[in-house]
Design a protein around this motif. Structure first.
Motif, PDB file in Angstrom:
ATOM      1  N   SER A 114       0.836  -1.210   0.000  1.00 61.28           N
ATOM      2  CA  SER A 114       0.000   0.000   0.000  1.00 61.28           C
ATOM      3  C   SER A 114       0.864   1.250   0.000  1.00 61.28           C
ATOM      4  CB  SER A 114      -0.917   0.028   1.220  1.00 61.28           C
ATOM      5  OG  SER A 114      -1.700   1.212   1.240  1.00 61.28           O
ATOM      6  N   LYS A 115       0.363   2.251  -0.685  1.00 66.18           N
ATOM      7  CA  LYS A 115       1.031   3.550  -0.744  1.00 66.18           C
ATOM      8  C   LYS A 115       0.647   4.421   0.449  1.00 66.18           C
ATOM      9  CE  LYS A 115       1.826   7.203  -4.183  1.00 66.18           C
ATOM     10  NZ  LYS A 115       1.493   7.639  -5.568  1.00 66.18           N
ATOM     11  N   LYS A 116      -0.585   4.249   0.953  1.00 72.36           N
ATOM     12  CA  LYS A 116      -1.081   5.137   2.002  1.00 72.36           C
ATOM     13  C   LYS A 116      -1.091   4.506   3.396  1.00 72.36           C
ATOM     14  CE  LYS A 116      -5.179   6.030   0.326  1.00 72.36           C
ATOM     15  NZ  LYS A 116      -6.597   6.451   0.230  1.00 72.36           N
ATOM     16  N   LEU A 117      -1.052   3.180   3.482  1.00 71.48           N
ATOM     17  CA  LEU A 117      -1.075   2.485   4.769  1.00 71.48           C
ATOM     18  C   LEU A 117       0.200   1.667   4.942  1.00 71.48           C
ATOM     19  CD1 LEU A 117      -4.773   1.258   4.586  1.00 71.48           C
ATOM     20  CD2 LEU A 117      -3.918   3.159   5.963  1.00 71.48           C
ATOM     21  N   ASN A 118       0.395   1.165   6.153  1.00 67.81           N
ATOM     22  CA  ASN A 118       1.545   0.297   6.430  1.00 67.81           C
ATOM     23  C   ASN A 118       1.036  -1.109   6.753  1.00 67.81           C
ATOM     24  OD1 ASN A 118       3.851  -0.995   7.176  1.00 67.81           O
ATOM     25  ND2 ASN A 118       4.460   0.470   8.759  1.00 67.81           N
ATOM     26  N   PRO A 119       0.933  -1.975   5.764  1.00 64.31           N
ATOM     27  CA  PRO A 119       0.374  -3.306   5.988  1.00 64.31           C
ATOM     28  C   PRO A 119       1.174  -4.169   6.962  1.00 64.31           C
ATOM     29  CG  PRO A 119       0.400  -2.771   3.645  1.00 64.31           C
ATOM     30  CD  PRO A 119       1.237  -1.740   4.342  1.00 64.31           C
ATOM     31  N   SER A 120       2.440  -3.809   7.207  1.00 68.87           N
ATOM     32  CA  SER A 120       3.244  -4.622   8.125  1.00 68.87           C
ATOM     33  C   SER A 120       2.730  -4.521   9.561  1.00 68.87           C
ATOM     34  CB  SER A 120       4.713  -4.196   8.078  1.00 68.87           C
ATOM     35  OG  SER A 120       4.881  -2.883   8.572  1.00 68.87           O
ATOM     36  N   LEU A 121       1.889  -3.513   9.859  1.00 72.80           N
ATOM     37  CA  LEU A 121       1.375  -3.336  11.215  1.00 72.80           C
ATOM     38  C   LEU A 121       0.218  -4.283  11.531  1.00 72.80           C
ATOM     39  CD1 LEU A 121       1.411   0.579  11.418  1.00 72.80           C
ATOM     40  CD2 LEU A 121       3.133  -1.044  12.259  1.00 72.80           C
ATOM     41  N   LYS A 122      -0.691  -4.442  10.580  1.00 72.70           N
ATOM     42  CA  LYS A 122      -1.880  -5.270  10.831  1.00 72.70           C
ATOM     43  C   LYS A 122      -2.008  -6.442   9.882  1.00 72.70           C
ATOM     44  CE  LYS A 122      -4.625  -1.483  12.800  1.00 72.70           C
ATOM     45  NZ  LYS A 122      -5.904  -0.721  12.712  1.00 72.70           N
ATOM     46  N   GLY A 123      -1.038  -6.630   9.017  1.00 76.38           N
ATOM     47  CA  GLY A 123      -1.093  -7.759   8.096  1.00 76.38           C
ATOM     48  C   GLY A 123      -2.312  -7.696   7.190  1.00 76.38           C
ATOM     49  N   MET A 124      -2.946  -8.825   6.987  1.00 79.78           N
ATOM     50  CA  MET A 124      -4.100  -8.887   6.097  1.00 79.78           C
ATOM     51  C   MET A 124      -5.300  -8.119   6.623  1.00 79.78           C
ATOM     52  SD  MET A 124      -3.257 -10.406   3.335  1.00 79.78           S
ATOM     53  CE  MET A 124      -4.858 -10.802   2.620  1.00 79.78           C
ATOM     54  N   ASN A 125      -5.340  -7.869   7.929  1.00 79.10           N
ATOM     55  CA  ASN A 125      -6.435  -7.075   8.491  1.00 79.10           C
ATOM     56  C   ASN A 125      -6.389  -5.623   8.028  1.00 79.10           C
ATOM     57  OD1 ASN A 125      -7.713  -9.136   9.880  1.00 79.10           O
ATOM     58  ND2 ASN A 125      -6.434  -8.874  11.708  1.00 79.10           N
ATOM     59  N   GLU A 151      -6.963 -16.947  -3.571  1.00 79.06           N
ATOM     60  CA  GLU A 151      -6.804 -18.031  -2.591  1.00 79.06           C
ATOM     61  C   GLU A 151      -6.480 -17.470  -1.211  1.00 79.06           C
ATOM     62  OE1 GLU A 151      -3.773 -21.765  -1.661  1.00 79.06           O
ATOM     63  OE2 GLU A 151      -3.904 -20.992  -3.710  1.00 79.06           O
ATOM     64  N   VAL A 152      -5.601 -16.486  -1.151  1.00 79.84           N
ATOM     65  CA  VAL A 152      -5.216 -15.879   0.129  1.00 79.84           C
ATOM     66  C   VAL A 152      -6.400 -15.159   0.770  1.00 79.84           C
ATOM     67  CG1 VAL A 152      -3.850 -14.000   1.138  1.00 79.84           C
ATOM     68  CG2 VAL A 152      -2.752 -15.685  -0.341  1.00 79.84           C
ATOM     69  N   LEU A 153      -7.159 -14.436  -0.023  1.00 85.45           N
ATOM     70  CA  LEU A 153      -8.328 -13.730   0.520  1.00 85.45           C
ATOM     71  C   LEU A 153      -9.342 -14.711   1.116  1.00 85.45           C
ATOM     72  CD1 LEU A 153      -8.843 -11.040  -2.270  1.00 85.45           C
ATOM     73  CD2 LEU A 153      -8.071 -10.641   0.086  1.00 85.45           C
ATOM     74  N   ARG A 154      -9.518 -15.822   0.462  1.00 84.36           N
ATOM     75  CA  ARG A 154     -10.437 -16.846   0.995  1.00 84.36           C
ATOM     76  C   ARG A 154      -9.846 -17.497   2.245  1.00 84.36           C
ATOM     77  NH1 ARG A 154     -14.617 -17.441  -2.452  1.00 84.36           N
ATOM     78  NH2 ARG A 154     -14.304 -16.928  -4.659  1.00 84.36           N
ATOM     79  N   ARG A 155      -8.548 -17.700   2.226  1.00 86.67           N
ATOM     80  CA  ARG A 155      -7.871 -18.320   3.385  1.00 86.67           C
ATOM     81  C   ARG A 155      -8.056 -17.465   4.626  1.00 86.67           C
ATOM     82  NH1 ARG A 155      -5.569 -19.193   7.469  1.00 86.67           N
ATOM     83  NH2 ARG A 155      -3.647 -20.332   7.887  1.00 86.67           N
ATOM     84  N   TYR A 156      -8.005 -16.140   4.487  1.00 87.23           N
ATOM     85  CA  TYR A 156      -8.174 -15.227   5.618  1.00 87.23           C
ATOM     86  C   TYR A 156      -9.628 -14.810   5.815  1.00 87.23           C
ATOM     87  CZ  TYR A 156      -3.120 -14.734   6.199  1.00 87.23           C
ATOM     88  OH  TYR A 156      -1.781 -14.978   6.441  1.00 87.23           O
ATOM     89  N   LYS A 157     -10.523 -15.454   5.056  1.00 91.65           N
ATOM     90  CA  LYS A 157     -11.964 -15.168   5.163  1.00 91.65           C
ATOM     91  C   LYS A 157     -12.266 -13.678   4.937  1.00 91.65           C
ATOM     92  CE  LYS A 157     -13.087 -19.086   8.158  1.00 91.65           C
ATOM     93  NZ  LYS A 157     -11.860 -19.812   7.838  1.00 91.65           N
ATOM     94  N   ALA A 212       0.219 -19.676   3.786  1.00 92.50           N
ATOM     95  CA  ALA A 212      -1.150 -19.178   3.609  1.00 92.50           C
ATOM     96  C   ALA A 212      -1.702 -19.459   2.215  1.00 92.50           C
ATOM     97  CB  ALA A 212      -1.205 -17.686   3.889  1.00 92.50           C
ATOM     98  N   HIS A 213      -0.885 -20.053   1.350  1.00 90.49           N
ATOM     99  CA  HIS A 213      -1.361 -20.343  -0.006  1.00 90.49           C
ATOM    100  C   HIS A 213      -0.590 -21.527  -0.591  1.00 90.49           C
ATOM    101  CE1 HIS A 213       2.326 -18.465  -1.524  1.00 90.49           C
ATOM    102  NE2 HIS A 213       2.063 -17.421  -0.758  1.00 90.49           N
ATOM    103  N   SER A 214      -1.087 -22.046  -1.680  1.00 92.82           N
ATOM    104  CA  SER A 214      -0.404 -23.135  -2.374  1.00 92.82           C
ATOM    105  C   SER A 214       0.939 -22.646  -2.912  1.00 92.82           C
ATOM    106  CB  SER A 214      -1.255 -23.643  -3.545  1.00 92.82           C
ATOM    107  OG  SER A 214      -2.541 -23.997  -3.112  1.00 92.82           O
ATOM    108  N   PRO A 215       1.941 -23.528  -2.994  1.00 93.21           N
ATOM    109  CA  PRO A 215       3.227 -23.106  -3.568  1.00 93.21           C
ATOM    110  C   PRO A 215       3.042 -22.665  -5.016  1.00 93.21           C
ATOM    111  CG  PRO A 215       3.416 -25.246  -2.470  1.00 93.21           C
ATOM    112  CD  PRO A 215       1.954 -24.932  -2.554  1.00 93.21           C
ATOM    113  N   LEU A 216       3.655 -21.548  -5.361  1.00 96.22           N
ATOM    114  CA  LEU A 216       3.586 -21.050  -6.736  1.00 96.22           C
ATOM    115  C   LEU A 216       4.927 -21.337  -7.412  1.00 96.22           C
ATOM    116  CD1 LEU A 216       1.837 -19.641  -8.862  1.00 96.22           C
ATOM    117  CD2 LEU A 216       2.830 -17.469  -8.110  1.00 96.22           C
ATOM    118  N   GLN A 217       5.042 -22.550  -7.943  1.00 96.88           N
ATOM    119  CA  GLN A 217       6.274 -22.918  -8.641  1.00 96.88           C
ATOM    120  C   GLN A 217       6.258 -22.338 -10.047  1.00 96.88           C
ATOM    121  OE1 GLN A 217       7.197 -26.995 -10.274  1.00 96.88           O
ATOM    122  NE2 GLN A 217       8.688 -26.977  -8.613  1.00 96.88           N
TER     123      GLN A 217
END
Length: 255
Positions: A114-125, A151-157, A212-217
């Protein structure tokens, strides 16, 4: 007299160095179709390769793995194909369109950027923040990173909450562009792009756990029309070298 002249000419020719008898022609051009997540890593690899092979002429076109797959099924003029997954190259091999088997070269990773937020603080939330009105992802219909994002979005509901906010890029590069320019407030992007100088300066990211997701080989393949192309063979060999592995690692690819 004529016979004597021909005999002398033959003797002189046989004593010339091999290079003087048959100088090698210019290296065959090499055109590569590559997934957009490779933009910075592969540009770096090509630079190193050309230092080792000064006569090589390498052109790389970046885009969606799925779009390239469709084009290659219809004989698009590429010599090598670097896909963001292994399935598309495998299908081309099964269709008899390759000069050999696909070769895995890396594991892809996903970040929330993100350009405006810091995702490292709350992760996917971070995606629950009211400031996130648009989320950029690659189109899951033909981009492996788009399928991974879903897949990740579904994994984190989170999929149901953010689905109305999704902005789809034709490929992961375009999704990154949407996030970087502010057309989207955040993006689920390739780790390799988040590590590029431009995105590192422009915003912050959270590296999504590989669990949190399938391996992307990711795999590449030499295409059928490039059989016998010495530049393609040399580049395929180069991809397994320590210097190439180190360059991929620098841009966040798992090995």
């Amino acid at each position: 007299m004529v016979r004597l002249f021909l005999l002398l000419a033959a003797l002189l020719t046989s004593q010339l160095p091999a290079a003087a008898q048959a100088a090698p022609g210019p290296a065959a051009p090499l055109t590569i179709a590559a997934a957009a997540d490779l933009k910075y890593a592969l540009d770096s690899l090509v630079t190193i390769f050309k230092r080792q092979h000064p006569a090589a002429k390498v052109t790389v076109v970046y885009g969606s793995s799925g779009k390239f797959y469709e084009q290659l099924r219809h004989a698009a003029p590429f010599d090598m194909y670097f896909s963001a997954d292994s399935e598309y190259p495998r299908r081309l091999q099964q269709a008899g369109l390759t000069a050999g088997a696909p070769q895995p070269y890396a594991l892809g990773r996903l970040v929330l950027w993100s350009k405006k937020l810091n995702p490292s603080l709350k992760g996917m939330n971070t995606l629950l923040d009211p400031q996130v009105k648009h989320l950029a992802i690659a189109n899951p219909a033909h981009a492996p990173y788009g399928r991974l994002a879903e897949e990740v979005l579904r994994r984190y509901k989170l999929y149901d909450q953010v689905q109305p906010k999704l902005v789809l890029g034709e490929n992961i590069g375009q999704a990154a562009q949407y996030a970087a320019t502010g057309a989207a407030d955040a993006g689920l992007l390739a780790y390799s792009l988040a590590l590029s100088p431009e995105l590192r300066r422009a915003g912050k990211f959270y590296l999504i756990p590989a669990t949190a997701h399938s391996p992307l080989q990711q795999s590449f393949v030499v295409l059928k029309q490039a059989k016998g192309n010495a530049s393609a063979a040399a580049f395929a060999t180069f991809m397994g070298s320590p210097v190439a592995r180190q360059a991929l690692k620098k841009y966040g690819f798992g090995l």
